[in-house]
Design an enzyme around this catalytic site. Structure first.
Site, mmCIF file in Angstrom:
data_model
loop_
_atom_site.group_PDB
_atom_site.id
_atom_site.type_symbol
_atom_site.label_atom_id
_atom_site.label_comp_id
_atom_site.label_asym_id
_atom_site.label_seq_id
_atom_site.Cartn_x
_atom_site.Cartn_y
_atom_site.Cartn_z
ATOM 1 N N ASP A 127 31.544 14.077 2.969
ATOM 2 C CA ASP A 127 31.251 14.591 4.300
ATOM 3 C C ASP A 127 32.518 14.882 5.095
ATOM 4 O O ASP A 127 32.543 15.787 5.929
ATOM 5 C CB ASP A 127 30.380 13.596 5.075
ATOM 6 C CG ASP A 127 28.928 13.619 4.607
ATOM 7 O OD1 ASP A 127 28.560 14.547 3.864
ATOM 8 O OD2 ASP A 127 28.167 12.704 4.985
ATOM 9 N N THR A 157 24.418 9.624 12.024
ATOM 10 C CA THR A 157 24.380 8.780 10.825
ATOM 11 C C THR A 157 25.779 8.401 10.363
ATOM 12 O O THR A 157 25.951 7.925 9.234
ATOM 13 C CB THR A 157 23.644 9.506 9.678
ATOM 14 O OG1 THR A 157 24.217 10.798 9.483
ATOM 15 C CG2 THR A 157 22.164 9.644 9.991
#
Length: 294
Positions: A73, A188
C-alpha cells in the site's frame, strides 16, 4: 488485444527482488498482448530490460492510461499522490503486507489482468487530502495525502498543544501527542491503529483521531469531507520543530503558532478492481474477522 488502455505504466518497489521479478513478468506478458508499456525510471533501471522505455513519474501520468503498481500500500500511496493529478486508472499487485489497495496476486495475475484490460473491472474514485502550512499569514509548504495527514511532535511521547477549527468554528483545544486526519482510504491504516473508526470508501467523510489525548473524554469524530479543518499550534509549545506528515512519506515542518489547513483535494484517484471485488470481503481477509456462522 483490444483495450481502452493504450499505454500501460509499471511502477514498482525499488530494491525488492520479488517485486522486480513480478515487474519483469508483467512487462513481458503485456508486451506479448501487443500493448505499449512504459516503466517508472527509478525501478526500471534495476530490471535490465533493454527495450523498455523509462520515464519519470510525472511523465507516466501524462502519457499512460493505466498504471500497475507492484508492491504494498505504501507504493500505491506514493504513486497516487502523483497520478491523481492525471486521468490515469490504477491497479495494484500485492508485494507488501496487508495490501488493502492492491488486488492482484503476483503469482496468478495473468487472467485477472487480461479481463481487466478487456474492460471487465469495477472502478471507484478515492479522494485525497491537501495539507497546507501557514505561518504569519503566508503559505510555507503543502502536499497531498491519500491516507492521512498527521500532526506530531517528531519525538516519542512528547505532548503538544493545539486548537481545532471546523469551517472556521472552534471545536476544541487539545493537549495530545498529535492528531490524525484521515480519509476513508486511510481509515484502515494509522487511524485504525490509533482507535479510529473504519469508514467505507464510498462515504464523503474524514475522521479526526487525537493521538493519546490528555483527557478521557476526547474521542474520534467523523465529519463531512468538504469541511475545512484548521489546526492552530499554540505559540507556547516548547517543541520548536513539529511535523505534519502526509501518508508517512512526506513531512512538512511546523512551528509554534503555525496554522495547518487540511481540505479535500480537487484530485481523485481512479482505482480499478477485478470484477467481483467486495470491500467487506477484503476487511474479513485482512483483519481476520470471523466468517459466517450459519
Amino acid at each position: 488485444m483490444e483495450t481502452e488502455f493504450n499505454t500501460i505504466a509499471l511502477i514498482g518497489k525499488p530494491d525488492h527482488e520479488g517485486a522486480n521479478q513480478t515487474l519483469v513478468a508483467l512487462y513481458n506478458h503485456i508486451v506479448s498482448l501487443g500493448l505499449r508499456v512504459v516503466i517508472e525510471r527509478r525501478v526500471g533501471e534495476q530490471l535490465r530490460l533493454d527495450q523498455a522505455e523509462l520515464l519519470e513519474m510525472v511523465e507516466l501520468g501524462e502519457r499512460a492510461d493505466l498504471a500497475i503498481v507492484v508492491g504494498g500500500d505504501g507504493n500505491m500511496l506514493g504513486a497516487a499522490r502523483v497520478l491523481a493529478r492525471f486521468d490515469v486508472a490504477v491497479v495494484g499487485v500485492n508485494r507488501g503486507n496487508l495490501g488493502f489497495l492492491t488486488d492482484l496476486s503476483p503469482d496468478s495475475f495473468e487472467q485477472p489482468l487480461e479481463r481487466l484490460l478487456a474492460g471487465d473491472y469495477q472502478a471507484e474514485q478515492r479522494f485525497l487530502l491537501e495539507t497546507q502550512v501557514h505561518r504569519h499569514g503566508q503559505l510555507k509548504a503543502s502536499n497531498t495525502a491519500m491516507n492521512e495527514a498527521v500532526l506530531h511532535p517528531g519525538k516519542i511521547a512528547h505532548m503538544i498543544e493545539f486548537e481545532v477549527y471546523i469551517n472556521g468554528h472552534f471545536m476544541y483545544s487539545q493537549r495530545a501527542d498529535g492528531m490524525i486526519v484521515a480519509t476513508p482510504t486511510g481509515s484502515t491504516a494509522y487511524s485504525l491503529s490509533a482507535g479510529g473508526p473504519i469508514v467505507t470508501p464510498n462515504l464523503n467523510a474524514i475522521t479526526l483521531v487525537p493521538m493519546f489525548p490528555h483527557t478521557l473524554s476526547c474521542r474520534p469524530i467523523v465529519i463531512d469531507a468538504d469541511s475545512q479543518v484548521k489546526l492552530v499550534l499554540s505559540p507556547n509549545n516548547k517543541t520548536e520543530q513539529m511535523l505534519i506528515s502526509c501518508d508517512g512519506h512526506v513531512s512538512l515542518a511546523v512551528q509554534p503558532g503555525d496554522e495547518i489547513h487540511i481540505n479535500k483535494s480537487p484530485y481523485k484517484l481512479k482505482l480499478l478492481h477485478p470484477r467481483g471485488h467486495n470491500y467487506f470481503e477484503v476487511l474479513r481477509s485482512k483483519l481476520g474477522w470471523g466468517s459466517k456462522l450459519f
